[in-house]
Design a protein around this motif. Structure first.
Motif, mmCIF file in Angstrom:
data_model
loop_
_atom_site.group_PDB
_atom_site.id
_atom_site.type_symbol
_atom_site.label_atom_id
_atom_site.label_comp_id
_atom_site.label_asym_id
_atom_site.label_seq_id
_atom_site.Cartn_x
_atom_site.Cartn_y
_atom_site.Cartn_z
ATOM 1 N N PRO A 43 0.874 -1.181 -0.102
ATOM 2 C CA PRO A 43 -0.105 0.088 0.059
ATOM 3 C C PRO A 43 1.082 1.266 -0.037
ATOM 4 C CG PRO A 43 -0.864 -1.492 1.739
ATOM 5 C CD PRO A 43 0.502 -1.961 0.935
ATOM 6 N N ILE A 44 1.937 1.287 0.619
ATOM 7 C CA ILE A 44 2.859 2.525 0.562
ATOM 8 C C ILE A 44 3.352 2.756 -0.752
ATOM 9 C CG2 ILE A 44 5.007 3.466 1.657
ATOM 10 C CD1 ILE A 44 4.717 1.446 4.209
ATOM 11 N N LEU A 45 3.809 1.833 -1.482
ATOM 12 C CA LEU A 45 4.387 1.828 -2.698
ATOM 13 C C LEU A 45 3.304 2.388 -3.579
ATOM 14 C CD1 LEU A 45 6.602 -1.466 -3.136
ATOM 15 C CD2 LEU A 45 7.427 1.147 -2.575
ATOM 16 N N LEU A 46 2.016 1.663 -3.443
ATOM 17 C CA LEU A 46 0.891 2.239 -4.228
ATOM 18 C C LEU A 46 0.613 3.676 -4.005
ATOM 19 C CD1 LEU A 46 -1.574 -0.913 -4.236
ATOM 20 C CD2 LEU A 46 0.142 -0.016 -6.205
ATOM 21 N N VAL A 47 0.603 4.052 -2.825
ATOM 22 C CA VAL A 47 0.253 5.437 -2.488
ATOM 23 C C VAL A 47 1.516 6.547 -3.074
ATOM 24 C CG1 VAL A 47 0.140 7.275 -0.953
ATOM 25 C CG2 VAL A 47 -1.134 5.101 -0.769
ATOM 26 N N LEU A 48 2.639 6.110 -3.032
ATOM 27 C CA LEU A 48 3.649 6.722 -3.520
ATOM 28 C C LEU A 48 3.584 6.815 -4.980
ATOM 29 C CD1 LEU A 48 6.839 5.671 -1.489
ATOM 30 C CD2 LEU A 48 5.637 7.904 -1.452
ATOM 31 N N LEU A 98 0.923 9.274 -5.978
ATOM 32 C CA LEU A 98 1.407 10.741 -5.833
ATOM 33 C C LEU A 98 2.468 11.127 -6.858
ATOM 34 C CD1 LEU A 98 1.816 10.830 -1.818
ATOM 35 C CD2 LEU A 98 0.177 11.704 -3.215
ATOM 36 N N ALA A 99 3.352 10.332 -7.430
ATOM 37 C CA ALA A 99 4.188 10.509 -8.370
ATOM 38 C C ALA A 99 3.322 10.850 -9.717
ATOM 39 C CB ALA A 99 5.227 9.562 -8.753
ATOM 40 N N LEU A 100 2.353 10.017 -10.118
ATOM 41 C CA LEU A 100 1.410 10.358 -11.066
ATOM 42 C C LEU A 100 0.700 11.707 -10.993
ATOM 43 C CD1 LEU A 100 -0.134 6.789 -11.901
ATOM 44 C CD2 LEU A 100 1.678 8.076 -13.206
ATOM 45 N N VAL A 101 0.251 11.976 -9.922
ATOM 46 C CA VAL A 101 -0.335 13.250 -9.558
ATOM 47 C C VAL A 101 0.502 14.550 -9.823
ATOM 48 C CG1 VAL A 101 -1.434 14.871 -8.010
ATOM 49 C CG2 VAL A 101 -2.023 12.385 -8.153
ATOM 50 N N ALA A 102 1.722 14.499 -9.395
ATOM 51 C CA ALA A 102 2.772 15.237 -9.667
ATOM 52 C C ALA A 102 3.094 15.443 -10.913
ATOM 53 C CB ALA A 102 4.016 14.979 -8.693
#
Length: 52
Positions: free
Chosen positions: A24-29, A32-36
């Motif tokens: 889950p941590i990797l998926l959230v990161l 966030l990278a895609l949003v950035a």
């Protein structure tokens, strides 16, 4: 023979070391990278504002 990709290495690490709690941590990161990345695109701004 080609060396495995980074994603394949991470998945193999998660599988062999039984570290599924990191998923889950990797998926959230990744999200966030895609949003950035999308934030840098001017036409995507209205879409990003609706996410938050």
């Amino acid at each position: 023979m080609r060396p495995p990709s980074f994603a394949a290495e991470v998945l193999r690490y998660l599988k062999t070391q039984k570290r599924w709690w990191l998923t889950p941590i990797l998926l959230v990161l990744l999200f966030l990278a895609l949003v950035a990345l999308m934030a840098g695109l001017a036409p995507a701004l209205p879409f990003i504002y609706t996410l938050f």
